[in-house]
Design an enzyme around this catalytic site. Structure first.
Site, mmCIF file in Angstrom:
data_model
loop_
_atom_site.group_PDB
_atom_site.id
_atom_site.type_symbol
_atom_site.label_atom_id
_atom_site.label_comp_id
_atom_site.label_asym_id
_atom_site.label_seq_id
_atom_site.Cartn_x
_atom_site.Cartn_y
_atom_site.Cartn_z
ATOM 1 N N GLY A 148 0.787 -1.227 0.000
ATOM 2 C CA GLY A 148 0.000 0.000 0.000
ATOM 3 C C GLY A 148 0.819 1.277 0.000
ATOM 4 O O GLY A 148 0.264 2.371 -0.038
ATOM 5 N N HIS A 149 2.135 1.159 0.045
ATOM 6 C CA HIS A 149 3.005 2.344 0.141
ATOM 7 C C HIS A 149 4.085 2.274 -0.925
ATOM 8 O O HIS A 149 5.248 2.011 -0.617
ATOM 9 C CB HIS A 149 3.655 2.402 1.525
ATOM 10 C CG HIS A 149 4.218 3.740 1.896
ATOM 11 N ND1 HIS A 149 5.524 4.096 1.655
ATOM 12 C CD2 HIS A 149 3.654 4.815 2.492
ATOM 13 C CE1 HIS A 149 5.746 5.317 2.105
ATOM 14 N NE2 HIS A 149 4.628 5.778 2.621
ATOM 15 N N PHE A 150 3.856 2.441 -2.098
ATOM 16 C CA PHE A 150 2.650 2.811 -2.833
ATOM 17 C C PHE A 150 2.446 1.760 -3.927
ATOM 18 O O PHE A 150 3.443 1.325 -4.514
ATOM 19 C CB PHE A 150 2.816 4.197 -3.461
ATOM 20 C CG PHE A 150 3.016 5.275 -2.421
ATOM 21 C CD1 PHE A 150 1.921 5.840 -1.778
ATOM 22 C CD2 PHE A 150 4.277 5.699 -2.056
ATOM 23 C CE1 PHE A 150 2.091 6.844 -0.832
ATOM 24 C CE2 PHE A 150 4.449 6.693 -1.106
ATOM 25 C CZ PHE A 150 3.360 7.265 -0.492
#
Length: 148
Positions: A54-56
């Protein structure tokens, strides 16, 4: 009194000193350490770490706060490895002069160098630097306190 020096320690030896466990144990190799004074550790980022999803998405980058935490863990190893410190936890109380200078990406080896500048029975201070291939990624002054 002579300073205890250790070198080339792996994950199992680190777990004997630090209370952290996966997925939040952010160092996996102790290059060398002068117990109570300084530590050089590494974090090998495989790209499989949970936060990269999720990052990223499509452009994974190690979060800066985790770089800072990995430095704090390297410093904690130097401090908690001292005689009489078993069972204590070093909690980060403050971070000053934090600078992020480059992205840390999947496949990078983050080398963490922390030097204790003050140490007492209740806590202390250290200066940390994190590098990838000799290039500065992050630096900070870290203050910590002990808890049980």
């Amino acid at each position: 009194m002579e300073t205890l020096r250790v070198a080339n320690l792996g994950l199992e030896e680190i777990k004997k000193v630090l209370p952290h466990r996966e997925p939040f144990l952010l160092i996996d190799h102790i290059v060398e350490c002068e117990i109570g004074k300084r530590c050089i550790a590494q974090w090998h980022l495989t790209g499989e770490e949970y936060f990269f999803q999720g990052h990223f998405p499509g452009q994974p980058v190690t979060p800066g706060v985790l770089q800072l935490e990995s430095m704090a863990q390297a410093g904690a190893f130097a401090v908690l490895g001292q005689e009489g410190m078993q069972g204590k936890i070093a909690l980060c109380a403050k971070a000053d002069k934090v600078r992020f200078r480059r992205q840390v990406l999947p496949g990078d080896v983050l080398t963490l160098e922390v030097e204790m500048t003050r140490l007492s029975g209740v806590g202390g201070n250290g200066i940390g630097r994190a590098h990838v291939d000799g290039e500065m990624a992050c630096q900070a002054e870290i203050t910590f306190v002990f808890a049980r």
